[in-house]
Design a protein around this motif. Sequence first.
Motif, PDB file in Angstrom:
ATOM      1  N   THR A 103       1.110   2.623 -16.375  1.00  0.00           N
ATOM      2  CA  THR A 103       0.301   1.515 -17.059  1.00  0.00           C
ATOM      3  C   THR A 103      -0.099   0.405 -15.994  1.00  0.00           C
ATOM      4  OG1 THR A 103       2.096   0.294 -17.848  1.00  0.00           O
ATOM      5  CG2 THR A 103       0.832   1.749 -19.332  1.00  0.00           C
ATOM      6  N   ASP A 104       0.818   0.100 -14.972  1.00  0.00           N
ATOM      7  CA  ASP A 104       0.815  -0.714 -14.264  1.00  0.00           C
ATOM      8  C   ASP A 104       1.589  -0.579 -12.795  1.00  0.00           C
ATOM      9  OD1 ASP A 104      -0.808  -3.070 -13.224  1.00  0.00           O
ATOM     10  OD2 ASP A 104       0.573  -4.488 -13.863  1.00  0.00           O
ATOM     11  N   PRO A 105       1.479   0.511 -12.389  1.00  0.00           N
ATOM     12  CA  PRO A 105       2.445   0.814 -11.162  1.00  0.00           C
ATOM     13  C   PRO A 105       1.988   0.090  -9.716  1.00  0.00           C
ATOM     14  CG  PRO A 105       0.877   2.600 -11.245  1.00  0.00           C
ATOM     15  CD  PRO A 105       0.647   1.561 -12.456  1.00  0.00           C
ATOM     16  N   VAL A 106       2.815  -0.483  -9.033  1.00  0.00           N
ATOM     17  CA  VAL A 106       2.506  -1.143  -7.801  1.00  0.00           C
ATOM     18  C   VAL A 106       3.384  -0.501  -6.519  1.00  0.00           C
ATOM     19  CG1 VAL A 106       2.742  -3.571  -6.602  1.00  0.00           C
ATOM     20  CG2 VAL A 106       2.548  -3.394  -8.896  1.00  0.00           C
ATOM     21  N   VAL A 107       2.446  -0.540  -5.462  1.00  0.00           N
ATOM     22  CA  VAL A 107       2.972   0.126  -4.220  1.00  0.00           C
ATOM     23  C   VAL A 107       3.147  -0.629  -3.142  1.00  0.00           C
ATOM     24  CG1 VAL A 107       2.547   1.881  -2.516  1.00  0.00           C
ATOM     25  CG2 VAL A 107       1.781   2.412  -4.778  1.00  0.00           C
ATOM     26  N   GLY A 108       4.094  -0.693  -2.164  1.00  0.00           N
ATOM     27  CA  GLY A 108       4.526  -1.510  -1.320  1.00  0.00           C
ATOM     28  C   GLY A 108       4.081  -0.730  -0.061  1.00  0.00           C
ATOM     29  N   ILE A 109       3.124  -1.373   0.868  1.00  0.00           N
ATOM     30  CA  ILE A 109       2.621  -0.733   1.954  1.00  0.00           C
ATOM     31  C   ILE A 109       3.214  -1.589   3.112  1.00  0.00           C
ATOM     32  CG2 ILE A 109       0.725   0.212   3.463  1.00  0.00           C
ATOM     33  CD1 ILE A 109      -0.817   0.260   0.598  1.00  0.00           C
ATOM     34  N   ILE A 110       3.769  -0.988   4.103  1.00  0.00           N
ATOM     35  CA  ILE A 110       4.607  -1.488   5.149  1.00  0.00           C
ATOM     36  C   ILE A 110       3.618  -1.211   6.534  1.00  0.00           C
ATOM     37  CG2 ILE A 110       6.500  -1.772   6.680  1.00  0.00           C
ATOM     38  CD1 ILE A 110       8.122  -1.025   4.242  1.00  0.00           C
ATOM     39  N   GLY A 111       2.738  -2.198   6.796  1.00  0.00           N
ATOM     40  CA  GLY A 111       1.842  -1.877   8.215  1.00  0.00           C
ATOM     41  C   GLY A 111       0.285  -1.929   7.599  1.00  0.00           C
ATOM     42  N   GLY A 112      -0.285  -2.790   8.339  1.00  0.00           N
ATOM     43  CA  GLY A 112      -1.663  -3.159   7.874  1.00  0.00           C
ATOM     44  C   GLY A 112      -2.668  -2.846   8.917  1.00  0.00           C
ATOM     45  N   GLY A 113      -2.440  -1.487   9.506  1.00  0.00           N
ATOM     46  CA  GLY A 113      -3.318  -0.976  10.458  1.00  0.00           C
ATOM     47  C   GLY A 113      -4.508  -0.130   9.851  1.00  0.00           C
ATOM     48  N   MET A 114      -5.139   0.624  10.299  1.00  0.00           N
ATOM     49  CA  MET A 114      -6.320   1.438   9.727  1.00  0.00           C
ATOM     50  C   MET A 114      -5.745   2.459   8.629  1.00  0.00           C
ATOM     51  SD  MET A 114      -9.456   2.567   9.370  1.00  0.00           S
ATOM     52  CE  MET A 114     -10.545   2.304  10.958  1.00  0.00           C
TER      53      MET A 114
ATOM     54  N   MET B 263      -6.434  -1.832  15.964  1.00  0.00           N
ATOM     55  CA  MET B 263      -7.660  -2.234  15.805  1.00  0.00           C
ATOM     56  C   MET B 263      -7.760  -3.628  16.377  1.00  0.00           C
ATOM     57  SD  MET B 263      -9.665  -0.563  12.190  1.00  0.00           S
ATOM     58  CE  MET B 263      -8.373  -1.357  11.429  1.00  0.00           C
ATOM     59  N   GLY B 264      -7.158  -3.845  17.367  1.00  0.00           N
ATOM     60  CA  GLY B 264      -7.112  -5.228  18.099  1.00  0.00           C
ATOM     61  C   GLY B 264      -8.216  -5.709  19.064  1.00  0.00           C
ATOM     62  N   THR B 265      -8.336  -7.014  18.580  1.00  0.00           N
ATOM     63  CA  THR B 265      -9.778  -7.557  19.561  1.00  0.00           C
ATOM     64  C   THR B 265      -8.921  -9.070  20.000  1.00  0.00           C
ATOM     65  OG1 THR B 265     -11.337  -6.499  18.475  1.00  0.00           O
ATOM     66  CG2 THR B 265     -11.787  -8.544  19.824  1.00  0.00           C
TER      67      THR B 265
ATOM     68  N   PHE C 274     -12.099  -9.096  24.348  1.00  0.00           N
ATOM     69  CA  PHE C 274     -11.599  -7.870  24.842  1.00  0.00           C
ATOM     70  C   PHE C 274     -11.172  -6.989  23.518  1.00  0.00           C
ATOM     71  CE2 PHE C 274     -10.517 -11.344  27.973  1.00  0.00           C
ATOM     72  CZ  PHE C 274     -10.713 -10.658  29.067  1.00  0.00           C
ATOM     73  N   ASP C 275     -11.542  -5.645  23.558  1.00  0.00           N
ATOM     74  CA  ASP C 275     -10.915  -4.839  22.530  1.00  0.00           C
ATOM     75  C   ASP C 275      -9.569  -4.274  23.552  1.00  0.00           C
ATOM     76  OD1 ASP C 275     -12.521  -4.793  20.468  1.00  0.00           O
ATOM     77  OD2 ASP C 275     -13.802  -3.174  21.171  1.00  0.00           O
ATOM     78  N   HIS C 276      -8.426  -4.763  22.830  1.00  0.00           N
ATOM     79  CA  HIS C 276      -7.147  -4.386  23.890  1.00  0.00           C
ATOM     80  C   HIS C 276      -6.412  -3.397  23.125  1.00  0.00           C
ATOM     81  CE1 HIS C 276      -4.033  -6.773  21.407  1.00  0.00           C
ATOM     82  NE2 HIS C 276      -5.271  -6.996  20.598  1.00  0.00           N
ATOM     83  N   ALA C 277      -6.843  -2.389  22.314  1.00  0.00           N
ATOM     84  CA  ALA C 277      -6.266  -1.541  21.890  1.00  0.00           C
ATOM     85  C   ALA C 277      -7.164  -0.176  21.830  1.00  0.00           C
ATOM     86  CB  ALA C 277      -5.530  -1.448  20.635  1.00  0.00           C
ATOM     87  N   ALA C 278      -7.551   0.185  20.462  1.00  0.00           N
ATOM     88  CA  ALA C 278      -8.755   1.197  20.393  1.00  0.00           C
ATOM     89  C   ALA C 278     -10.120   0.888  20.796  1.00  0.00           C
ATOM     90  CB  ALA C 278      -8.918   1.425  18.788  1.00  0.00           C
ATOM     91  N   GLN C 279     -10.653   1.764  21.662  1.00  0.00           N
ATOM     92  CA  GLN C 279     -11.732   1.347  22.461  1.00  0.00           C
ATOM     93  C   GLN C 279     -12.923   1.768  21.821  1.00  0.00           C
ATOM     94  OE1 GLN C 279     -11.477  -0.466  25.934  1.00  0.00           O
ATOM     95  NE2 GLN C 279     -10.017  -0.781  24.420  1.00  0.00           N
TER      96      GLN C 279
ATOM     97  N   GLY D 286     -16.131  -6.110  18.228  1.00  0.00           N
ATOM     98  CA  GLY D 286     -14.754  -6.101  18.182  1.00  0.00           C
ATOM     99  C   GLY D 286     -14.267  -5.168  17.161  1.00  0.00           C
ATOM    100  N   MET D 287     -12.982  -4.553  17.368  1.00  0.00           N
ATOM    101  CA  MET D 287     -12.567  -3.630  16.351  1.00  0.00           C
ATOM    102  C   MET D 287     -11.671  -4.371  15.123  1.00  0.00           C
ATOM    103  SD  MET D 287     -12.782  -0.345  17.123  1.00  0.00           S
ATOM    104  CE  MET D 287     -13.435   0.683  18.292  1.00  0.00           C
ATOM    105  N   ARG D 288     -11.307  -5.602  15.698  1.00  0.00           N
ATOM    106  CA  ARG D 288     -10.477  -6.152  14.403  1.00  0.00           C
ATOM    107  C   ARG D 288     -11.541  -6.473  13.079  1.00  0.00           C
ATOM    108  NH1 ARG D 288      -5.649  -7.901  14.730  1.00  0.00           N
ATOM    109  NH2 ARG D 288      -5.716  -8.580  16.947  1.00  0.00           N
ATOM    110  N   PRO D 289     -12.790  -7.063  13.140  1.00  0.00           N
ATOM    111  CA  PRO D 289     -13.333  -7.225  11.995  1.00  0.00           C
ATOM    112  C   PRO D 289     -13.476  -5.879  11.128  1.00  0.00           C
ATOM    113  CG  PRO D 289     -14.518  -8.041  13.871  1.00  0.00           C
ATOM    114  CD  PRO D 289     -13.560  -7.296  14.516  1.00  0.00           C
ATOM    115  N   LEU D 290     -13.294  -4.636  11.530  1.00  0.00           N
ATOM    116  CA  LEU D 290     -13.106  -3.411  10.664  1.00  0.00           C
ATOM    117  C   LEU D 290     -12.247  -3.641   9.486  1.00  0.00           C
ATOM    118  CD1 LEU D 290     -13.884  -0.566  13.131  1.00  0.00           C
ATOM    119  CD2 LEU D 290     -15.406  -1.744  11.431  1.00  0.00           C
TER     120      LEU D 290
END
Length: 474
Positions: free
Chosen positions: A76-87, A117-119, A129-134, A187-191
Motif C-alpha cells: 500500500t505505501d512502500p518506501v525506498v531509501g536511495i543512497i546517492g544522488g547522481g544521475m 554531473m558537477g558544475t 566549469f563542468d568539472h566531471a561529465a563533459q 552546465g551539467m548540474r541543472p540536469l
Amino acid sequence: MITTLTLRSIIPTISPKPTISKMNPVQCNDNNEKNVVSPRKWKGKGKPSYGTSRRSVIKKSFSQEQVQFSSPISTTDPVVGIIGGGMSGLLCALYLEKRGIKSTVFDTGIHGLGGRMGTRIIDPQPLIFDHAAQFFTVTDPKFGEMVDEWSKKGLVRQWHGAVGEIEAGGPFVPFPSSPPRYIAVNGMRPLADSILSETSLVNVVRQSWVSKLAPYNGQWYLSEKGKPCGNFDAIVIAHNGKCANRLLASSGLPLIARQMKRLDLSSIWALLAAFEDPLPVSTIEFEGAFVKGVDSLSWMANNTKKLFGSGSSGPHCWTFFSTAAFGKQNKVPQESIPSTTAEKVKEAMLEGVEIALGLQKGSLQRPFYSRVQLWGAALPTNSPGIPCIFDPHGRTGICGDWLLGSNLESAALSGMALANHIADYFQSGGTSPDEFAVGLDNKFEPLNGHDIGQFPGLESQGQINKAHDLQLTT
C-alpha cells in the motif's frame, strides 16, 4: 546494450540460480530482528581475486551473515531509501514515483545534487566549469526520449563545436558530426535539479553520509554516525568506491558486497583553469579534445566556448583531465589533498597542455584562477554488463553507470531499470523472491573507452579508417 527497462524477462539468462538459495537459513533468535531470517556464515568457493588494498574489508564482507526478510512487503505505501544522488539515483527515484512508490535520496554533495554531473561556478565573474561529465551521446531510445524532453525545456543542446583528438605537439583531428554530441546549456548540474523538479514523492536529504544499514522488524534502518535516518522497505546503493564498500562490509548483504568488490575504479585529476586570453590552439579552434601521448593529460575543453559559443568574450575557462595512470601515480586522500601535491599536479598538467599544443616549455600563460580536484573513484575499468543488481532476499539493489559502461546514458538506464524491477518486486508481494534475483553472479569484463568515459558511437577518423581497412581485407 540492453534497452528494455523491465528485467524479469531476461532473468533466466542472467542468474540461473541465485547463490543465496544455498545458504541454509535458520530463524534468528534476536528479538530486535523478529522478521529477519539469518543463515549461517556464507563461505565463497576459492580465493577471491581482488585488490590487496581492500583485503580486510573484503574478508569482513564475506564472513557476514546474509539477511533474509520473511515478513510480507507493504503493497500500500512502500518506501525506498536511495543512497546517492547522481544521475542513476535520481532517475531511480523518479521512475519509482512513476510506479507510485515513495523514496528518500541521501546525497553527500556539498554544492548540490548530481554526482559527476558537477558544475563549479566561481563568483563574482562568474567562471563556469563542468568539472566531471563533459558531454554525452545517445544510443538508447528511452534515454533519447528523456534527452528530447530536456532539449524542449532548453536544458540541453547539441554541441556543434569542434571536438576530436590531438597528438602531443601534433595537429588536431576532429570527430565526424555524427553521432550528435550533447551538452547541458548551463552546465551539467541543472540536469539533476530538473529531474528532481519532476517529482513530488521524493524526499532529499543532503549533505548526508549514511554509515550503517541494519535490519529491524522487516525493514532496513539507516543511520549516520548513530543518528537515525529512517526506515525503508528496500534500499538502493547508487554510489560506489570506498564509502559503498565500508557501508556494505557489515550490512548483512555478502552477495551484493561481493559484486561491488569486483569493481575496479580509476583515479582522475581535474584541473580547472581560467585564462585571460585564448590558448594558442592549432589551426582549428577546437572546444574539446582527447589528448594522446601526454602522460599527465587525457582531455581538455574550453567551457566558455562550449557553453556560450565562439563569439563569447571574457575569461576562458578550461577543464583539463589527467590520464588514469597519472591519477594512480599521484593518488592521495581526496578529502585532504596536501598543498604540495596540489601544486605538483597543477604544474605537471599545465606542462602537459604545453606538450599537447606544441608550445615551448614555460611559455603557456599563467591562469589567474586554478583549482585541482581528485576524483578518487572516477570511472570503472570493468563491468558486469547488466543494468542493475538486485538481492530480493535482502531487498537491496545497486544502480550506476559502471554496470553498463561509464557515461550518463548508462547511469540513466541503470536507474530506470532498477526502479521498474523494484516496483515489479513490490507488486508481487515478495512471495517468489528467487524470480527477482538479478546480477548476483555475473562476471565482470574489462571496459574499454577513453580515460574520461565511454561515448557510444563516437569514433575518431583513425578508428573509422581502421574499420574500413579491416572490411576491405576481409
